[in-house]
Design an enzyme around this catalytic site. Structure first.
Site, PDB file in Angstrom:
ATOM      1  N   ASN A  69       0.812  -1.207   0.000  1.00 41.59           N
ATOM      2  CA  ASN A  69       0.000   0.000   0.000  1.00 41.59           C
ATOM      3  C   ASN A  69       0.843   1.252   0.000  1.00 41.59           C
ATOM      4  OD1 ASN A  69      -0.402   1.933   2.491  1.00 41.59           O
ATOM      5  ND2 ASN A  69       0.081  -0.086   3.338  1.00 41.59           N
ATOM      6  N   GLY A  72      -0.547   6.914   1.650  1.00 45.64           N
ATOM      7  CA  GLY A  72      -0.007   8.253   1.872  1.00 45.64           C
ATOM      8  C   GLY A  72      -0.730   9.003   2.967  1.00 45.64           C
ATOM      9  N   LEU A  73      -1.305   8.241   3.908  1.00 48.88           N
ATOM     10  CA  LEU A  73      -1.957   8.840   5.072  1.00 48.88           C
ATOM     11  C   LEU A  73      -2.955   9.926   4.728  1.00 48.88           C
ATOM     12  CD1 LEU A  73       1.139   8.573   7.311  1.00 48.88           C
ATOM     13  CD2 LEU A  73      -1.065   7.634   7.907  1.00 48.88           C
ATOM     14  N   CYS A 130       5.907   5.229   9.254  1.00 50.22           N
ATOM     15  CA  CYS A 130       5.166   5.090   8.000  1.00 50.22           C
ATOM     16  C   CYS A 130       6.111   5.256   6.817  1.00 50.22           C
ATOM     17  CB  CYS A 130       4.029   6.097   7.886  1.00 50.22           C
ATOM     18  SG  CYS A 130       3.126   5.860   6.338  1.00 50.22           S
ATOM     19  N   ASN A 192       5.419  -1.926  11.546  1.00 48.48           N
ATOM     20  CA  ASN A 192       4.725  -1.248  10.463  1.00 48.48           C
ATOM     21  C   ASN A 192       5.061  -2.036   9.187  1.00 48.48           C
ATOM     22  OD1 ASN A 192       3.433   0.768   8.855  1.00 48.48           O
ATOM     23  ND2 ASN A 192       3.889   2.253  10.466  1.00 48.48           N
ATOM     24  N   THR A 193       4.649  -1.550   8.041  1.00 47.11           N
ATOM     25  CA  THR A 193       4.819  -2.328   6.811  1.00 47.11           C
ATOM     26  C   THR A 193       6.274  -2.384   6.338  1.00 47.11           C
ATOM     27  OG1 THR A 193       4.237  -0.351   5.573  1.00 47.11           O
ATOM     28  CG2 THR A 193       2.474  -1.911   6.009  1.00 47.11           C
ATOM     29  N   GLY A 243       1.730  -8.190  12.242  1.00 38.01           N
ATOM     30  CA  GLY A 243       2.251  -8.529  10.935  1.00 38.01           C
ATOM     31  C   GLY A 243       1.656  -9.857  10.506  1.00 38.01           C
ATOM     32  N   GLY A 244       0.678  -9.787   9.594  1.00 42.00           N
ATOM     33  CA  GLY A 244       0.164 -11.005   8.975  1.00 42.00           C
ATOM     34  C   GLY A 244      -0.741 -11.870   9.812  1.00 42.00           C
ATOM     35  N   GLY A 265      -4.367  -6.347  11.084  1.00 40.60           N
ATOM     36  CA  GLY A 265      -4.443  -5.301  10.059  1.00 40.60           C
ATOM     37  C   GLY A 265      -5.151  -5.733   8.799  1.00 40.60           C
TER      38      GLY A 265
END
Ligand SMILES: Cc1cc2nc3c(=O)[nH]c(=O)nc-3n(C[C@H](O)[C@H](O)[C@H](O)COP(=O)(O)OP(=O)(O)OC[C@H]3O[C@@H](n4cnc5c(N)ncnc54)[C@H](O)[C@@H]3O)c2cc1C
Ligand SMILES: Cc1cc2nc3c(=O)[nH]c(=O)nc-3n(C[C@H](O)[C@H](O)[C@H](O)COP(=O)(O)O)c2cc1C
Ligand code: FES
Lengths: 303, 256
Positions: A69, A72-73, A130, A192-193, A243-244, A265
Site C-alpha cells: 500500500n 499516503g496517510l 510510516c 509497520n509495513t 504482521g500477517g 491489520g
C-alpha cells in the site's frame, strides 16, 4: 474457560486483539459488521494536524498472500478526527487509541498533545514508521537517535500512555526499540509495513507514484514474528506484535515469542468480521492447549 | 451491509470471457438497489487475498445475478464455481443511481458496464421511459442481448466496433444524435474509463442530469482502506466504494 485479559501495566485490556491503524478506518466503518465492544482496543487511522489528500492512485495492489500500500496517510486532519472520536465513543466502550503522525518533530508533538487532552482517548500510538510519506520510505524510526529525541519531546507534552510504533525497515530494530523505551515509551508496537516495490513491466515504470510501498498481510508474518521476538528479548516495556495475523493461532504465536498483545491489520479488509472470529479462535485454541491464562505462554518460546 | 454466504444456483458460460451466476443471497437481495455492488471472496484460500468488486445485474429476493468478464486470476477462479458451491459475498455496497421518476433516461453501457444499468432497467423500466445505448468491441462482447430484449425499453441502440452486431463504430458515435432526437432528460453511464471520458465531453453543457458508475482497484469495498480513489474535478479525491460508485458525470476529472 480461558482468560484472555491482558495487563499492559498502565491498562488492562479484555483481550489481546487490537485493530491496527489504517486497516480499521475510524472504527465506524465496521459498525455494520460487529459490536466493537468485543475488541481489546481500536486504533484510528493515522492522523496529521491538517487534512491530507493522500497519494495518487493506484494506492493498493495485491501480492502473493499480501498487499502493498501507498495510501499516503490520507485523512481529515486532527480537528475533524476529534469529532469522529467523540461520535465513536458514544457507540463503544472499547479503548480508543490515536495513531499520531507528523511531517516533523514539532507536528508529532502538537498532534499528540491535542489527542492526549481528549477524555475519549485511552492511549496514543506514535507512528514514526510510516514508509509512505517521504519518497524512498524514510521515517524517524530508521534512526535510534532521532527516535529518542522525538519520543522525549512528545512525552513532555502528553499525559496519556504512549506506544511507539517501530519500522522493520532499519538496520537494527532492537537498537531503535531500546532508544524508544529509554526515552520514555510506555509500550512498543511493531511492525509497520515492510518497504517493497512493484513495477509495471509494460510501461517500464514503478506501479506506485511514490516508487516504494509498504507490504503487509499473511506473507510478512514470519519476518515480523522474528523482529517481535528480537525486540521482546531486550525490552522492559510491553510489546504489541503485529504482521500477517489472520487466525487465533497466529495471535498465540506472537504471545509465545513475548508479545503482550497484538494488532490485526490487512485481514480486516478481506474479512470485515475477522476480529470476532480470531478472538473466538484464541479461546478455543487455549482450551485445546489447556492454557488458562495468556501469561502462561508469554515469552515461553524454548530454544 | 452484510457478509453473507451465498449459494450458487446456476452458473452459465455465455461464450468468450463472459459468465453469469445466479446466487441465493436473501439478505443482500432484500436491500440491493440499482448501482449497488458486492465484494466477492473468489477463494477461501489466501490466493487471491482480496475480494473482487462486482456489480449486480439483477436482484430479486432471494436471488442476485452477477455477470462478469474473466480478466485475471480472481475472475478465472470465479468461473470455476458450480451450482451448489458457496461464495462469501459482502454487500450491498456503495450508493445507487437516482430513480428520477417521469424523466426520459438514456442508459449508456460499454461492455461489462451493462451490469448496473441492466439492474436499473429491470427495477425502474416499467415506471418511466428508458432507452439503452449498448456497445462493445464485437458481437462476442455483447452476450446479454437476448436478456436485454426482455427489459422494458422504449429504444435500444447497439454498436460494435467491427460492425458484427448493430451499427459499426463506438457507442459514443451515436450518443449526440440519440440525445437530440429522443429528447433525453438524463443519462446514466457505465463502461471503460475512455468511454466515460468521451461521454462526459459530448454531454458537456447540454443541461442534462448525468451520472456515471466508476471502477477502481478496491482493497475493502466499505470505506476502510482509502485505496479506491478517483480525482474529482475540484482536485480532491473521492472514494469510489462509499462515496460512489455512482457520481455526477461533471464531478469527475476525466483524462482525455
Ligand atoms: C464497483 C465495481 C463494479 C464492478 N462490476 C463488475 C461487473 O459487474 N462485472 C465485471 O466483469 N467486472 C466488474 N468490475 C471489475 C472487476 O472488479 C475486475 O475485473 C476484477 O476485479 C478483476 O479481477 P481479476 O482477479 O480477474 O483480475 P486481476 O488479476 O486482479 O487483474 C487483471 C487486470 O485487470 C486490471 N483490473 C483489476 N481490477 C480492475 C478494476 N476494478 N478496474 C480496472 N481494471 C482492473 C488489473 O490491473 C490487471 O491489469 C467492477 C469493478 C468495480 C470497482
Ligand atoms: C492500507 C494500510 C494503511 C495503513 N495505515 C497505517 C497508518 O495510518 N498508521 C500506521 O501506524 N500503520 C498503518 N498501516 C500498517 C498497519 O497498521 C500494520 O502495521 C501492518 O499492516 C502490519 O499488519 P498486518 O500484516 O496485519 O496488516 C497500514 C497498513 C495498510 C495495509
Ligand atoms: S475500497 Fe477500501 S476504501 Fe474504498
Amino acid at each position: 474457560m480461558a482468560d484472555l485479559t491482558v495487563d499492559l501495566g498502565f491498562r488492562t485490556l479484555k483481550n489481546p486483539v487490537i485493530t491496527a491503524s489504517g486497516t480499521f478506518g475510524y472504527g465506524e466503518e465496521f459498525l455494520p459488521f460487529f459490536d466493537l465492544d468485543i475488541l481489546g482496543a481500536i486504533i484510528m487511522k493515522g492522523i496529521f494536524r491538517e487534512p491530507r489528500p493522500g497519494n495518487p492512485p493506484p494506492r493498493l495492489v495485491e501480492t502473493p498472500a499480501g498487499v502493498l500500500n501507498s495510501i499516503g496517510l490520507a485523512g481529515p486532519g486532527s480537528e475533524k478526527l476529534q469529532e469522529i472520536i467523540r461520535r465513536l465513543h458514544t457507540r463503544t466502550n472499547t479503548p480508543i487509541i490515536v495513531n499520531v503522525c507528523g511531517e516533523d518533530d514539532r507536528e508529532f508533538a502538537e498532534v499528540a498533545a491535542v489527542f492526549s487532552a481528549m477524555d475519549e482517548v485511552a492511549m496514543l500510538e506514535l507512528n514514526i514508521s510510516c514508509p509512505n510519506i517521504k519518497k524512498g520510505g524514510a521515517c524517524p524510526a530508521q534512526d535510534a537517535d532521532h527516535t529518542a529525541r522525538l519520543v522525549r519531546q512528545v512525552k513532555k507534552v502528553v499525559g496519556k500512555p504512549l506506544i511507539v510504533k517501530l519500522s522493520p525497515n532499519t538496520a537494527d530494530i532492537v537498537e531503535v526499540a531500546q532508544a524508544a523505551q529509554d526515552a520514555g515509551a510506555d509500550a512498543l508496537s511493531l511492525v509497520n509495513t515492510f518497504l517493497g516495490l512493484a513495477v509495471d513491466l509494460e510501461k517500464r515504470k514503478p506501479v506506485f507514484a511514490n516508487v516504494y510501498a509498504g507490504l503487509s498481510g499473511p506473507a510478512v508474518k514470519p519476518l515480523a514474528l522474528r523482529l517481535v521476538r528480537e525486540v521482546c528479548r531486550r525490552s522492559y516495556v510491553p510489546v504489541i506484535g503485529m504482521g500477517g495475523i489472520s487466525s487465533g493461532r497466529d495471535v498465540l504465536d506472537y504471545i509465545l515469542v513475548g508479545a503482550a498483545a497484538v494488532q490485526i491489520g490487512t485481514v480486516n479488509f478481506y474479512e470485515p468480521g475477522a476480529a470476532v472470529r480470531i478472538i473466538g479462535e484464541i479461546e478455543t485454541e487455549m482450551d485445546k492447549l489447556q492454557i488458562k491464562n495468556l501469561s502462561e505462554i508469554r515469552g515461553k518460546l524454548q530454544t | 451491509m452484510q457478509d453473507e454466504r451465498g449459494l450458487i444456483e446456476e452458473a452459465h458460460s455465455l461464450g468468450g470471457d463472459y459468465f453469469l451466476l445466479k446466487i441465493a443471497a436473501p439478505r443482500i437481495a432484500a436491500t440491493a438497489k440499482p448501482g449497488n455492488f458486492v465484494m466477492v471472496r473468489v477463494s477461501p484460500s489466501r490466493d487471491p487475498l482480496l475480494r473482487r468488486p462486482l456489480g449486480l445485474l439483477e436482484s430479486r429476493p432471494p436471488y442476485i445475478w452477477l455477470y462478469y468478464q474473466v480478466l485475471g486470476h480472481g475472475t478465472k477462479l470465479l468461473s470455476g464455481l458450480r451450482p451448489g458451491d458457496g461464495l462469501d459475498i459482502l454487500g450491498p455496497l456503495g450508493n445507487t443511481f437516482p430513480e428520477l421518476p417521469g424523466k426520459r433516461v438514456l442508459l449508456v453501457a460499454g461492455g461489462r458496464g451493462i451490469v448496473p444499468l441492466f439492474h436499473y432497467a429491470r427495477a425502474y423500466g416499467e415506471h418511466r421511459p428508458l432507452l439503452l445505448l449498448y456497445g462493445g468491441r464485437r458481437r462476442a462482447d455483447l452476450p446479454l442481448l437476448e436478456r436485454i430484449k426482455t427489459l422494458c425499453l422504449q429504444g435500444l441502440f447497439i454498436f460494435s466496433e467491427d460492425g458484427s452486431l448493430g451499427q459499426m463504430g463506438l457507442l459514443t458515435d451515436g450518443l449526440e444524435k440519440i440525445v437530440r432526437e429522443e429528447r433525453v432528460d438524463a443519462t446514466m453511464s457505465c463502461g471503460p474509463e475512455a468511454m466515460l471520458a468521451r461521454v462526459a465531453l459530448l454531454l458537456k453543457s447540454r443541461g442534462l442530469e448525468n451520472r456515471a458508475s466508476l471502477e477502481a482497484l478496491m482493497g475493502c469495498g466499505f470505506g476502510a482502506c482509502h485505496s479506491c480513489v478517483v480525482l474529482a474535478a475540484d482536485g480532491s479525491y473521492r472514494k469510489v466504494c462509499d462515496e460512489g460508485p455512482v457520481f455526477p458525470l461533471e464531478e469527475i476529472q476525466w483524462r482525455t
